[in-house]
Every structure is written in C-alpha cells, then in structure tokens.
Design an enzyme around this catalytic site. Structure first.
Site, PDB file in Angstrom:
ATOM      1  N   LEU A 138       0.939  -1.048   0.003  1.00  0.00           N
ATOM      2  CA  LEU A 138      -0.127  -0.187  -0.080  1.00  0.00           C
ATOM      3  C   LEU A 138       0.962   1.390   0.149  1.00  0.00           C
ATOM      4  O   LEU A 138       1.584   1.566   0.919  1.00  0.00           O
ATOM      5  CB  LEU A 138      -0.933   0.002   1.226  1.00  0.00           C
ATOM      6  CG  LEU A 138      -1.910  -1.063   1.039  1.00  0.00           C
ATOM      7  CD1 LEU A 138      -2.848  -1.122   2.539  1.00  0.00           C
ATOM      8  CD2 LEU A 138      -2.896  -0.526  -0.009  1.00  0.00           C
ATOM      9  N   PRO A 139       1.075   1.833  -1.126  1.00  0.00           N
ATOM     10  CA  PRO A 139       2.129   2.647  -1.440  1.00  0.00           C
ATOM     11  C   PRO A 139       2.198   4.096  -0.684  1.00  0.00           C
ATOM     12  O   PRO A 139       2.053   5.152  -1.376  1.00  0.00           O
ATOM     13  CB  PRO A 139       2.241   2.994  -2.817  1.00  0.00           C
ATOM     14  CG  PRO A 139       0.819   2.453  -3.357  1.00  0.00           C
ATOM     15  CD  PRO A 139       0.285   1.708  -2.272  1.00  0.00           C
ATOM     16  N   CYS A 140       2.116   4.070   0.580  1.00  0.00           N
ATOM     17  CA  CYS A 140       2.024   5.690   1.115  1.00  0.00           C
ATOM     18  C   CYS A 140       3.153   6.393   0.742  1.00  0.00           C
ATOM     19  O   CYS A 140       3.072   7.641   1.173  1.00  0.00           O
ATOM     20  CB  CYS A 140       1.861   5.249   2.560  1.00  0.00           C
ATOM     21  SG  CYS A 140       3.130   4.409   3.735  1.00  0.00           S
ATOM     22  N   HIS A 141       4.156   5.651   0.452  1.00  0.00           N
ATOM     23  CA  HIS A 141       5.458   6.624   0.063  1.00  0.00           C
ATOM     24  C   HIS A 141       5.034   7.597  -1.074  1.00  0.00           C
ATOM     25  O   HIS A 141       5.596   8.613  -1.364  1.00  0.00           O
ATOM     26  CB  HIS A 141       6.749   5.864  -0.149  1.00  0.00           C
ATOM     27  CG  HIS A 141       6.586   4.928  -1.431  1.00  0.00           C
ATOM     28  ND1 HIS A 141       5.803   3.624  -1.170  1.00  0.00           N
ATOM     29  CD2 HIS A 141       6.892   4.801  -2.583  1.00  0.00           C
ATOM     30  CE1 HIS A 141       6.015   3.086  -2.503  1.00  0.00           C
ATOM     31  NE2 HIS A 141       6.447   3.458  -3.211  1.00  0.00           N
ATOM     32  N   ARG A 142       4.095   7.253  -2.291  1.00  0.00           N
ATOM     33  CA  ARG A 142       3.514   7.971  -3.170  1.00  0.00           C
ATOM     34  C   ARG A 142       2.774   9.210  -2.887  1.00  0.00           C
ATOM     35  O   ARG A 142       2.301   9.850  -3.467  1.00  0.00           O
ATOM     36  CB  ARG A 142       3.175   7.052  -4.122  1.00  0.00           C
ATOM     37  CG  ARG A 142       3.775   6.042  -4.596  1.00  0.00           C
ATOM     38  CD  ARG A 142       2.927   4.977  -5.438  1.00  0.00           C
ATOM     39  NE  ARG A 142       3.981   3.952  -5.958  1.00  0.00           N
ATOM     40  CZ  ARG A 142       3.365   2.675  -6.225  1.00  0.00           C
ATOM     41  NH1 ARG A 142       2.167   2.664  -6.273  1.00  0.00           N
ATOM     42  NH2 ARG A 142       4.375   1.612  -6.402  1.00  0.00           N
TER      43      ARG A 142
END
Length: 178
Positions: A138-142
């Site tokens: 779940l790409p919270c870095h994006r």
C-alpha cells in the site's frame, strides 16, 4: 524498519505466518494471515539473511521484484486488509484510493482525500497513512505534502525518498522535482 505496529488482535485472526524477502537493501519480513499480507517490515541492511529460507509465496516474489527496480502492481484485497485491521469506512476508502496510485507517480494528501470521497479530510488521510502497516504494497510513500515536500515516513524519512527514487520519481532537496 517498522512503520506501524500490528494490532495485537491480529494474532487471534486466522493462521499467521512470517515470510522473509531479501533484496539489495537488506532483509525484510512480511506477516500474512493465510494469504493476506497484514504487516511489512522494510528491508534492513543490518539484519542477517536467514541461513535457510522456507518456501516463499507470490507476495515475497513481488516484493523482491519491486526492490530490484521492476514496476510491480500489488493486487491486495484492500477490503479484507481493512477488515483485518478494523479500519473505519473512511480509512477503508482512503486505502482503496491509495491502492490505485500508480507506480512512479505521486499524489498529495489533499488529492488522496478527494479520491477517497472526502476532499476536506486531507489531514485525516495523512493520519491514516501514518498507520499503514503495509508500506510498499500500500504505497503511502507515493503520498506527499500539498506543497511538494515529501513529508514524514515512519521512523526513517529517508525511506520515502529511497522508494520514490527507485520508482523513477525525481526528488531534490526533500521535494518532488518537476
């Protein structure tokens, strides 16, 4: 690095198992409830590689491909993940919207909140990101700040820049570069 603590009640749900993934950035762990990922520890270069690895599933293979620089779209059942963590309806919608942010692209917290159907709840969307137990999948870095700054990321903000750079996003002086 752990960006979140898994809820204790996950230990009581289903069969939990841990799988190890190894990449150029170190050794990481993935916790699964049956085949549902529920918690991910990012790779740590100080963590020793296991002497023997058991059979790994498709999630580990995808993580290893991701960290090798290959674009990977993780097909997570976000509703099942949200239910396993006891998310509110708002949090479930935020994580659904997050799962649709493509590899190599970024959105602001405001844009994420709008995509989740609550355009004024960008701070609440940021709070939901802070509790993400599945970074990368779940790409919270994006998700970045509205002014282009990266913002924080767990207990090691350098990871956010490292992951975005891996995906081909240009970052300069703590901001996403045009």
């Amino acid at each position: 690095m752990r960006t979140s603590t898994r809820p204790d009640d996950l230990l009581a749900r289903g069969r939990l198992r841990e799988e190890v993934y190894v990449c150029g950035l170190g050794v990481g762990y993935l916790m699964l409830a049956d085949d549902l990922p529920v918690m991910l520890e990012l790779p740590d270069p100080e963590r020793p590689a296991p002497s023997a690895r058991g059979p790994s599933g498709h999630w580990v293979a995808q993580l290893e491909r991701y960290f090798a620089g290959e674009p990977v779209a993780f097909a997570l059942d976000v509703d099942a993940y949200a239910a396993a963590h006891g998310f509110s309806e708002f949090e479930r919608r935020v994580y659904q919207a997050l799962s649709r942010v493509p590899y190599g692209e970024v959105v602001s917290y405001r844009e994420l909140a709008a995509a989740a159907g609550s355009p004024n709840a960008y701070r609440a969307a940021g709070s939901a990101m802070a509790r993400n137990a599945l970074p990368v999948i779940l790409p919270c870095h994006r998700v970045i700040r509205n002014d282009g700054r990266l913002g924080s990321y767990g207990d090691d903000p350098a990871w956010k820049e490292r992951l975005l750079t891996l995906e081909g996003v240009r970052v300069a002086e703590g901001r996403v570069a045009p």
